[in-house]
Design a protein around this motif. Sequence first.
Motif: not given
Length: 406
Positions: A183, A200-207, A210, A289
């Motif tokens: 994060l 605000h989670a940026q899932w397109k970058r986080i996944i 990971l 956060q």
Amino acid sequence: MDGSGDLAFPALVAARLLLAFAPLPDALKYDQQLSSPLTSYSRLREGIYLFQHGIDPYSGGAFRHSPSLLSLFSTVLPLTPYTSPILWTAADAVAAWALVRIWRLRTGAKETSRDGQIAALYLLNPYIFLPSLALSTSSIESMLCLLAVMFACRGRASAALFALACLVQLSLPAVLLAAPIILLTVTRPVSRLALPQPYHAQWKRIIPLLAEFVGYTALLTFASTVVCGNWLWVEKTWGATLTLPDLTPNPGLWWYFFTEMFDHFRPFFLMVFSVHLLIYIAPLCIKFQHDFLYATFLLLGVQALFKPYPTLSDPGLFLSMFSIFPEIYPYLRHPIVTALIHLHASLLLPLFNSLWLRQGTGNANFFYASTLVFGMGNGAALMDAIWAGLRVAVGELKEGYEVAQE
């Protein structure tokens, strides 16, 4: 660094190197406070000797280091009485440099007047340099941890995740840091404690990040298996942190508890102690956060307090990182009490260890009592940090009313 800092850093490193070559007692290498079964230099040398003579070092019960260290120190960087002090001093120097870089990235400045102080607070921290003098591999773990955090602060995701994957190879509890470091790579490391804002989670970058971390870990795991020729190392290294097979005394809270544990209760409490470490990740990352660097700092404190095989390096790293959060100093609740508890524990630990294991005038309860005091000190420092991190976001109006954190 500024002018004084430019001179202070090499002077500190030179002093540390001279101290590393000083005729210190060999007993330091066998001190349970400075090295654990997973970080002991003597056990590392024994494993390298067996490996170089064609014997699987993991076939016994003594060697529990990562195959990464086994391959590195048996080929590229051979360990000798001359190279070892240089390597460990270099590891501490790189760690201190990374800590200074983290501070600069947090402040957004190229140089500050506190650079030399931050380096000194790391290099002169007794909890840091004593394990280093004992050649404990925990010094290498601290270096990798700070490098991972530094690269994350710079937004260099691949370098941060690779450094973290290397750290997980050496110490499985470091997987606790995966979430805040991932994060942190997609946010800014600047101080946001006083101005908390929802993330605000940026899932397109986080996944993808990971997945990249999992890929690095899998690659290093495969490489370690190729080095060893089998999977036995997984049980002896990572498995040791979950099953606690070696109950050698250490500054932690696990060893004495499981020494006194009935065998039929042991699996249940091993599960409880291991899972307990995981419950802090989500609350701290959610609550902080707005500042994932601070969440990483707090999780290092949790790891130092509850790690299965800790050394003094673990709380030393956590306490050294206080230097990069000067905004929390006015809000620490009981800093003097916490400092005195640490001072008290630093006197009790070697005293009671000597009474029990060297002079034979005490028993295990003596040393465990001192580790409980040490745990209280680490817990107090952690609670102070959490309190200050929350309290700094609370402003006081002129009328005396308080504005609660949003």
